[in-house]
Design an enzyme around this catalytic site. Structure first.
Site, PDB file in Angstrom:
ATOM      1  N   ASP A  13       0.719  -1.228  -0.078  1.00 19.97           N
ATOM      2  CA  ASP A  13      -0.057   0.154  -0.282  1.00 19.97           C
ATOM      3  C   ASP A  13       0.898   1.355  -0.042  1.00 19.97           C
ATOM      4  O   ASP A  13       0.382   2.408   0.604  1.00 19.97           O
ATOM      5  CB  ASP A  13      -0.895   0.051   1.076  1.00 19.97           C
ATOM      6  CG  ASP A  13      -1.913  -1.283   1.246  1.00 19.97           C
ATOM      7  OD1 ASP A  13      -2.158  -1.615   0.132  1.00 19.97           O
ATOM      8  OD2 ASP A  13      -2.256  -1.722   2.244  1.00 19.97           O
ATOM      9  N   GLY A  40      -4.586  -3.968  -3.770  1.00 20.12           N
ATOM     10  CA  GLY A  40      -5.691  -2.928  -4.097  1.00 20.12           C
ATOM     11  C   GLY A  40      -4.775  -1.995  -4.442  1.00 20.12           C
ATOM     12  O   GLY A  40      -4.014  -1.313  -3.811  1.00 20.12           O
ATOM     13  N   HIS A  41      -4.775  -1.571  -5.599  1.00 23.28           N
ATOM     14  CA  HIS A  41      -4.027  -0.382  -6.116  1.00 23.28           C
ATOM     15  C   HIS A  41      -4.995   0.747  -6.632  1.00 23.28           C
ATOM     16  O   HIS A  41      -5.657   0.627  -7.395  1.00 23.28           O
ATOM     17  CB  HIS A  41      -3.001  -0.942  -7.337  1.00 23.28           C
ATOM     18  CG  HIS A  41      -2.014  -2.003  -7.010  1.00 23.28           C
ATOM     19  ND1 HIS A  41      -1.043  -2.400  -7.847  1.00 23.28           N
ATOM     20  CD2 HIS A  41      -1.881  -2.565  -5.928  1.00 23.28           C
ATOM     21  CE1 HIS A  41      -0.386  -3.303  -7.269  1.00 23.28           C
ATOM     22  NE2 HIS A  41      -0.653  -3.160  -5.950  1.00 23.28           N
ATOM     23  N   GLN A 223       1.868  -6.093  -3.178  1.00 19.29           N
ATOM     24  CA  GLN A 223       2.353  -6.064  -1.805  1.00 19.29           C
ATOM     25  C   GLN A 223       3.685  -5.167  -1.631  1.00 19.29           C
ATOM     26  O   GLN A 223       3.769  -4.368  -2.462  1.00 19.29           O
ATOM     27  CB  GLN A 223       2.305  -7.631  -1.504  1.00 19.29           C
ATOM     28  CG  GLN A 223       1.227  -8.494  -1.491  1.00 19.29           C
ATOM     29  CD  GLN A 223       0.843  -8.802  -2.618  1.00 19.29           C
ATOM     30  OE1 GLN A 223       1.295  -9.596  -3.366  1.00 19.29           O
ATOM     31  NE2 GLN A 223      -0.656  -8.492  -2.867  1.00 19.29           N
TER      32      GLN A 223
HETATM   33  P1  GDP Z   1      -0.614   0.395  -3.420  1.00 27.96           P
HETATM   34  O1  GDP Z   1      -1.442  -1.070  -3.131  1.00 27.96           O
HETATM   35  O2  GDP Z   1       0.688   0.340  -3.427  1.00 27.96           O
HETATM   36  O3  GDP Z   1      -1.267   0.873  -4.871  1.00 27.96           O
HETATM   37  O4  GDP Z   1      -1.325   1.571  -2.668  1.00 27.96           O
HETATM   38  P2  GDP Z   1      -3.030   1.638  -2.307  1.00 27.96           P
HETATM   39  O5  GDP Z   1      -3.682   2.384  -3.354  1.00 27.96           O
HETATM   40  O6  GDP Z   1      -3.448   0.452  -1.422  1.00 27.96           O
HETATM   41  O7  GDP Z   1      -2.934   2.688  -0.948  1.00 27.96           O
HETATM   42  C1  GDP Z   1      -2.390   4.081  -1.109  1.00 27.96           C
HETATM   43  C2  GDP Z   1      -3.595   4.918  -0.925  1.00 27.96           C
HETATM   44  O8  GDP Z   1      -2.890   6.182  -0.447  1.00 27.96           O
HETATM   45  C3  GDP Z   1      -4.507   5.146  -1.830  1.00 27.96           C
HETATM   46  O9  GDP Z   1      -5.648   5.371  -1.193  1.00 27.96           O
HETATM   47  C4  GDP Z   1      -4.095   6.544  -2.529  1.00 27.96           C
HETATM   48  O10 GDP Z   1      -5.107   7.185  -3.403  1.00 27.96           O
HETATM   49  C5  GDP Z   1      -3.424   7.087  -1.633  1.00 27.96           C
HETATM   50  N1  GDP Z   1      -2.339   8.091  -1.954  1.00 27.96           N
HETATM   51  C6  GDP Z   1      -1.288   7.836  -2.956  1.00 27.96           C
HETATM   52  N2  GDP Z   1      -0.365   8.646  -2.810  1.00 27.96           N
HETATM   53  C7  GDP Z   1      -0.749   9.684  -1.914  1.00 27.96           C
HETATM   54  C8  GDP Z   1      -0.074  10.665  -1.308  1.00 27.96           C
HETATM   55  O11 GDP Z   1       0.614  11.020  -1.991  1.00 27.96           O
HETATM   56  N3  GDP Z   1      -0.988  11.575  -0.284  1.00 27.96           N
HETATM   57  C9  GDP Z   1      -2.098  10.850  -0.105  1.00 27.96           C
HETATM   58  N4  GDP Z   1      -2.407  11.679   0.711  1.00 27.96           N
HETATM   59  N5  GDP Z   1      -2.573   9.661  -0.312  1.00 27.96           N
HETATM   60  C10 GDP Z   1      -1.834   9.281  -1.393  1.00 27.96           C
HETATM   61  P1  IMO Z   2      -0.890  -3.958  -2.301  1.00 25.25           P
HETATM   62  O1  IMO Z   2      -0.504  -4.737  -3.888  1.00 25.25           O
HETATM   63  C1  IMO Z   2      -1.138  -4.488   1.958  1.00 25.25           C
HETATM   64  C2  IMO Z   2      -0.954  -8.658   3.610  1.00 25.25           C
HETATM   65  C3  IMO Z   2      -2.312  -9.050   4.216  1.00 25.25           C
HETATM   66  C4  IMO Z   2      -1.576 -10.023   5.231  1.00 25.25           C
HETATM   67  C5  IMO Z   2      -0.747 -10.776   4.536  1.00 25.25           C
HETATM   68  C6  IMO Z   2      -1.249 -12.069   3.603  1.00 25.25           C
HETATM   69  O2  IMO Z   2      -2.432  -3.536  -2.331  1.00 25.25           O
HETATM   70  O3  IMO Z   2       0.052  -3.506  -1.866  1.00 25.25           O
HETATM   71  P2  IMO Z   2      -2.375 -12.714   1.635  1.00 25.25           P
HETATM   72  O4  IMO Z   2      -3.906 -12.354   1.311  1.00 25.25           O
HETATM   73  O5  IMO Z   2      -1.582 -12.351   0.794  1.00 25.25           O
HETATM   74  O6  IMO Z   2      -2.471 -14.060   2.263  1.00 25.25           O
HETATM   75  O7  IMO Z   2      -2.407 -11.987   3.019  1.00 25.25           O
HETATM   76  O8  IMO Z   2      -0.302  -9.668   3.513  1.00 25.25           O
HETATM   77  N1  IMO Z   2      -1.444  -8.064   2.140  1.00 25.25           N
HETATM   78  C7  IMO Z   2      -1.200  -6.902   1.884  1.00 25.25           C
HETATM   79  N2  IMO Z   2      -1.067  -5.731   2.519  1.00 25.25           N
HETATM   80  N3  IMO Z   2      -1.262  -4.534   0.708  1.00 25.25           N
HETATM   81  C8  IMO Z   2      -1.375  -5.729  -0.027  1.00 25.25           C
HETATM   82  O9  IMO Z   2      -1.262  -5.463  -1.292  1.00 25.25           O
HETATM   83  C9  IMO Z   2      -1.278  -6.733   0.524  1.00 25.25           C
HETATM   84  N4  IMO Z   2      -1.494  -8.021  -0.107  1.00 25.25           N
HETATM   85  C10 IMO Z   2      -1.643  -8.932   1.057  1.00 25.25           C
HETATM   86  O10 IMO Z   2      -2.935  -8.051   4.886  1.00 25.25           O
HETATM   87  O11 IMO Z   2      -1.181  -9.500   6.374  1.00 25.25           O
HETATM   88 MG    MG Z   3      -2.956  -1.382  -1.862  1.00 30.09          MG
END
Ligand code: GDP
Ligand code: IMO
Ligand code: MG
Length: 427
Positions: A13, A40-41, A223
């Site tokens: 994340d 979840g991207h 991840q």
């Molecule tokens: P990913 O899994 O690495 O793609 O990241 P996620 O989408 O799960 O989580 C990142 C969260 O931070 C999302 O809700 C983005 O919209 C948000 N986000 C990304 N960059 C920034 C930033 O620079 N500032 C803030 N406040 N939110 C951000």
């Molecule tokens: P992105 O790509 C954050 C975490 C889960 C759990 C562990 C194992 O959005 O960064 P799994 O379902 O893979 O067996 O879970 O890994 N986890 C993540 N945490 N971002 C993710 O993906 C994750 N994918 C799995 O919360 O601790």
């Molecule tokens: Mg994510």
């Protein structure tokens, strides 16, 4: 051309989806190499927010081919939902999205097994996203899995039933309720039919040919490095290699074909699910970070645990991945703090260390912090590097010195446009 890789350096994340979307205009192909719908991207542009789970984050840009590589595991039901949402938005999925024949399928019974295994673990549960990731990769390495390439074959149902029956006997051992299975199965089989509409390709050939003909490829990690099956905080990890080497095995790219390695991190740190997190905050600062950063999982909605940046962990991730450039996300979230803490070392069993140890858990490791001045300014409207506050420049330069790598992008908000380039990245 070499393949560039973008991957998370923390516990996921970090903001991979946003930055892949920002960088996509520079690339012809975006390819996911591991993980599955546990990811979840999030992408934001034109006032809309999109969350992708299995589909690469280049999908919203025209003239980009998006490849789901062999290292990815696919749940046809979740995949179909993603595709339907994209079609509704007018995205030309049939021409810009292809699947590796070698990508493995997540079966409904994999999801049930994931749940059964977590319940059986009790307090020691991983905190899995319950998407069936662990059981699917177990069947892959156990040489039992079903793959995308099997869907169109005459033996598909027979193979599916054999694997399902194997799972049912395991589920019986767990004493797990399987009454939902019939419904899940019907939906799954119809979604699997839908997958036939997309192109199933030998993605390793397509990618290597593309490289030969001068096409630019970006591999998108899911991840983060601290969730890697080998190098993460085992057993509280996911079941794939999230590190750079995973791009080689997950796409069929030779190690000497890897170019830039973009390592992405938050200006602080988060984790969702169970497992060690040395700099985790349990106080008002942690709550503020969670609130300001809107730290709730993009896949499960669970609150993310929050803490200060952890340099021993980041240095470890940079080393394992061969990172060449760093990208710092969510700098805006730290604007609310008077002082910013940075964990530079750990107190490990009474000794000061700067590396990430084998047994990184609360009873062995206490973080040692230094404090830097906060900037206390709203950054979300800043577009110009020179307009960033001095204290933020100092923070960035301190991290660069410690990590011995350049920070080439600073993100100051979730939107595509809230991205400040420092040097090199988009040269
Ligand atoms: P990913 O899994 O690495 O793609 O990241 P996620 O989408 O799960 O989580 C990142 C969260 O931070 C999302 O809700 C983005 O919209 C948000 N986000 C990304 N960059 C920034 C930033 O620079 N500032 C803030 N406040 N939110 C951000
Ligand atoms: P992105 O790509 C954050 C975490 C889960 C759990 C562990 C194992 O959005 O960064 P799994 O379902 O893979 O067996 O879970 O890994 N986890 C993540 N945490 N971002 C993710 O993906 C994750 N994918 C799995 O919360 O601790
Ligand atoms: Mg994510």
């Amino acid at each position: 051309m070499k393949v560039d890789v973008l991957l998370g350096l923390q516990w996921g994340d970090e903001g991979k989806g946003k930055i892949v979307d920002v960088l996509t205009p520079k690339y012809d192909i975006i390819a996911r190499f591991q993980g599955g719908p546990n990811a979840g991207h999030t992408l934001e542009f034109n006032g809309l927010k999109h969350v992708l789970h299995t589909i690469p984050s280049g999908v919203f840009r025209e003239n980009t081919l998006n490849i789901v590589g062999n290292g990815v595991v696919i749940d046809p039901v979740i995949f179909k939902k993603e595709i339907d949402a994209l079609i509704d938005l007018g995205v030309d999925i049939e021409s810009n999205l292809v699947l590796s024949k070698k990508a493995h399928l997540i079966l409904p019974t994999h999801r049930l097994l994931d749940a059964a295994s977590e319940i059986a673990k009790g307090k020691a549960k991983i905190g899995s996203t319950l998407k069936g990731i662990g059981p699917t990769y177990m069947d892959k390495t156990g040489r039992n899995g079903l793959r995308i390439g099997d869907i169109s074959e005459s033996y598909f149902l027979e193979k599916y039933n054999a694997l399902k029956n194997k799972h049912l006997s395991l589920l019986a051992q767990y004493n797990f309720d399987t009454s939902e299975l019939a419904d899940m199965e019907a939906t799954w089989l119809s979604a699997t039919e839908e997958l036939k509409k997309l192109k199933h390709i030998d993605s390793e050939h397509v990618l290597n040919e593309a490289m030969k003909s001068g096409k630019a490829v970006l591999a998108e990690g899911a991840q983060g490095s601290l969730l890697d099956i080998d190098f993460g905080s085992y057993p509280f990890v996911t079941s794939s290699n999230t590190v750079c080497a995973g791009a080689c095995t997950g796409l069929g790219i030779a190690p000497n074909r890897i170019g830039e390695v973009f390592g992405i991190f938050k200006a602080y740190c988060t984790r969702v699910g169970s497992g060690p997190f040395p700099t985790e905050l349990f106080d008002a600062d942690g709550e503020l970070m969670q609130k300001e950063g809107n730290e709730f999982g993009a896949t499960t909605g669970r609150p993310r645990r929050c803490g200060w940046i952890d340099l021993p962990a980041l240095k470890y991730a940079c080393m394992i991945n061969g990172v060449t450039q760093l990208i710092m996300m969510k700098a805006d979230v730290l604007s609310c703090f008077d002082k910013i803490k940075v964990c530079t070392h750990y107190n490990y069993k009474g000794e000061q260390i700067s590396h990430f140890p084998y047994d990184v858990n609360e009873s062995n490791v206490t973080p040692i912090y230094i404090e830097l001045a906060g900037w206390k300014k709203d950054l979300t409207g800043v577009t110009d590097l020179d307009a960033l506050p001095t204290e933020l420049h100092d923070y960035v330069e301190f991290l660069e010195k410690e990590l011995e790598l350049p920070i080439t992008i600073i993100s100051v908000g979730p939107d595509r446009s809230q991205t400040i380039l420092r040097e090199k990245a988009l040269a």
